[in-house]
Design a protein around this motif. Structure first.
Motif, PDB file in Angstrom:
ATOM      1  N   GLU A 113     -12.484   8.538  -0.242  1.00 10.95           N
ATOM      2  CA  GLU A 113     -11.891   9.203   0.917  1.00 10.95           C
ATOM      3  C   GLU A 113     -10.376   9.061   0.900  1.00 10.95           C
ATOM      4  O   GLU A 113      -9.641  10.004   1.231  1.00 10.95           O
ATOM      5  CB  GLU A 113     -12.464   8.602   2.209  1.00 10.95           C
ATOM      6  N   LEU A 114      -9.901   7.885   0.523  1.00  5.98           N
ATOM      7  CA  LEU A 114      -8.454   7.667   0.489  1.00  5.98           C
ATOM      8  C   LEU A 114      -7.780   8.568  -0.537  1.00  5.98           C
ATOM      9  O   LEU A 114      -6.797   9.247  -0.234  1.00  5.98           O
ATOM     10  CB  LEU A 114      -8.164   6.194   0.187  1.00  5.98           C
ATOM     11  N   PHE A 115      -8.325   8.609  -1.765  1.00  4.46           N
ATOM     12  CA  PHE A 115      -7.690   9.442  -2.790  1.00  4.46           C
ATOM     13  C   PHE A 115      -7.817  10.919  -2.451  1.00  4.46           C
ATOM     14  O   PHE A 115      -6.884  11.699  -2.660  1.00  4.46           O
ATOM     15  CB  PHE A 115      -8.288   9.172  -4.169  1.00  4.46           C
ATOM     16  N   GLY A 116      -8.965  11.321  -1.906  1.00  2.00           N
ATOM     17  CA  GLY A 116      -9.132  12.722  -1.525  1.00  2.00           C
ATOM     18  C   GLY A 116      -8.134  13.140  -0.462  1.00  2.00           C
ATOM     19  O   GLY A 116      -7.576  14.247  -0.514  1.00  2.00           O
ATOM     20  N   THR A 117      -7.896  12.257   0.520  1.00  2.00           N
ATOM     21  CA  THR A 117      -6.925  12.565   1.576  1.00  2.00           C
ATOM     22  C   THR A 117      -5.524  12.650   1.012  1.00  2.00           C
ATOM     23  O   THR A 117      -4.714  13.496   1.428  1.00  2.00           O
ATOM     24  CB  THR A 117      -6.993  11.485   2.671  1.00  2.00           C
ATOM     25  N   LEU A 118      -5.200  11.792   0.053  1.00  2.00           N
ATOM     26  CA  LEU A 118      -3.877  11.806  -0.572  1.00  2.00           C
ATOM     27  C   LEU A 118      -3.670  13.042  -1.440  1.00  2.00           C
ATOM     28  O   LEU A 118      -2.606  13.666  -1.427  1.00  2.00           O
ATOM     29  CB  LEU A 118      -3.707  10.542  -1.419  1.00  2.00           C
ATOM     30  N   THR A 141       5.767  17.542   0.111  1.00  2.00           N
ATOM     31  CA  THR A 141       4.333  17.544   0.388  1.00  2.00           C
ATOM     32  C   THR A 141       3.710  16.208   0.004  1.00  2.00           C
ATOM     33  O   THR A 141       2.888  15.654   0.739  1.00  2.00           O
ATOM     34  CB  THR A 141       3.645  18.677  -0.386  1.00  2.00           C
ATOM     35  N   ALA A 142       4.095  15.666  -1.142  1.00  2.00           N
ATOM     36  CA  ALA A 142       3.559  14.389  -1.586  1.00  2.00           C
ATOM     37  C   ALA A 142       3.922  13.279  -0.608  1.00  2.00           C
ATOM     38  O   ALA A 142       3.096  12.418  -0.293  1.00  2.00           O
ATOM     39  CB  ALA A 142       4.084  14.059  -2.986  1.00  2.00           C
ATOM     40  N   GLU A 143       5.149  13.305  -0.113  1.00  2.00           N
ATOM     41  CA  GLU A 143       5.573  12.274   0.841  1.00  2.00           C
ATOM     42  C   GLU A 143       4.802  12.398   2.146  1.00  2.00           C
ATOM     43  O   GLU A 143       4.388  11.389   2.735  1.00  2.00           O
ATOM     44  CB  GLU A 143       7.077  12.390   1.093  1.00  2.00           C
ATOM     45  N   LEU A 172       0.817  -1.210   0.000  1.00  2.00           N
ATOM     46  CA  LEU A 172       0.000   0.000   0.000  1.00  2.00           C
ATOM     47  C   LEU A 172       0.852   1.261   0.000  1.00  2.00           C
ATOM     48  O   LEU A 172       0.575   2.199  -0.757  1.00  2.00           O
ATOM     49  CB  LEU A 172      -0.926  -0.001   1.220  1.00  2.00           C
ATOM     50  N   GLU A 173       1.857   1.318   0.837  1.00  2.00           N
ATOM     51  CA  GLU A 173       2.653   2.544   0.952  1.00  2.00           C
ATOM     52  C   GLU A 173       3.290   2.926  -0.381  1.00  2.00           C
ATOM     53  O   GLU A 173       3.235   4.090  -0.804  1.00  2.00           O
ATOM     54  CB  GLU A 173       3.727   2.389   2.015  1.00  2.00           C
ATOM     55  N   SER A 174       3.887   1.962  -1.071  1.00  2.00           N
ATOM     56  CA  SER A 174       4.529   2.278  -2.351  1.00  2.00           C
ATOM     57  C   SER A 174       3.494   2.563  -3.438  1.00  2.00           C
ATOM     58  O   SER A 174       3.746   3.368  -4.349  1.00  2.00           O
ATOM     59  CB  SER A 174       5.473   1.149  -2.775  1.00  2.00           C
ATOM     60  N   ASP A 175       2.307   1.939  -3.342  1.00  2.00           N
ATOM     61  CA  ASP A 175       1.235   2.279  -4.283  1.00  2.00           C
ATOM     62  C   ASP A 175       0.810   3.735  -4.103  1.00  2.00           C
ATOM     63  O   ASP A 175       0.643   4.482  -5.079  1.00  2.00           O
ATOM     64  CB  ASP A 175       0.017   1.378  -4.069  1.00  2.00           C
ATOM     65  N   LEU A 176       0.625   4.152  -2.848  1.00  2.00           N
ATOM     66  CA  LEU A 176       0.234   5.538  -2.570  1.00  2.00           C
ATOM     67  C   LEU A 176       1.319   6.505  -3.011  1.00  2.00           C
ATOM     68  O   LEU A 176       1.023   7.583  -3.537  1.00  2.00           O
ATOM     69  CB  LEU A 176      -0.069   5.719  -1.084  1.00  2.00           C
TER      70      LEU A 176
END
Length: 212
Positions: free
Chosen positions: A158-163, A182-184, A85-89
């Motif tokens: 919700e996940l994509f909006g938070t990202l 900021t992305a990290e 998940l972390e590397s996907d995000l």
């Protein structure tokens, strides 16, 4: 010196090849001239087609711009599958940054935030773009749930909006040059919120679905 749009491109015929050329020319005209000065004639000349070819598929300048924007945004961010998940995000966040900071992305953002942004068609394009990006986030969430990395009810929207929210804020509001940082940070925030169950579907949404 003549601009690129004043020199006709080689003819590209009709069909999908012509449509792709017209969409690419529309984005190029947005980049060079901005929305206010974009014309169907200029797009046609740059694309190497007759303006009637453009009008045959796109009845107005607005519909042409909306289609080009939507097409651009449905191909600019791939769905990652890194196995975690972390590397996907991180891949999603980096692709979003790249999309918004390359020349075409900047021109598109400017068009969407200019007078064009008040057009119902452009508002619809924004909705379609966000819906498409949520669809691209869905496999990331599904795989993460299957691996036990996320709660089962995690909401892809919700996940994509938070990202995406910190990236949009820093690029469009604060103009912070440290957008990679900021992305990290957005990845870390999204991970923490999702793992804590803060990005699951709300009870209100579930109730609404039950009433439908």
């Amino acid at each position: 010196m003549e601009s690129a749009s004043s020199t006709p491109a080689r003819p590209v015929g009709r069909g999908r090849k012509a449509q792709a050329a017209v969409r690419a020319a529309t984005l190029a005209e947005l980049l060079d001239r901005g929305y206010a000065e974009l014309t169907v004639e200029g797009v046609a000349q740059r694309a190497g087609v007759h303006k009637t070819t453009v009008y045959r598929r796109w009845k107005t300048r607005e519909s042409l711009v909306v289609d080009a924007l939507a097409e651009h945004f449905t191909t600019d961010i791939p769905t990652p599958d890194t196995g975690a998940l972390e590397s996907d995000l991180r891949a999603l966040a980096q692709a979003l940054v790249q999309s918004m900071t390359d020349p075409v992305g900047k021109a598109v953002q400017t068009a969407m935030l200019s007078d064009a942004g008040r057009l119902p068609e452009v508002a619809e394009a924004r909705r379609r773009v966000f819906a498409d990006r949520i669809r691209r986030a869905e496999p990331v969430v599904v795989r993460a749930v299957e691996r036990g990395e996320l709660p089962a009810e995690t909401d892809p929207a919700e996940l994509f909006g938070t990202l995406a929210a910190p990236v949009y804020f820093h690029l469009l509001i604060s103009a912070d040059p440290a957008v990679e940082d900021t992305a990290e940070r957005a990845v870390r925030i999204t991970l923490a919120a999702a793992r804590a169950g803060a990005l699951t579907r709300s009870r209100h949404s579930a109730a609404d679905d039950g009433e439908a």
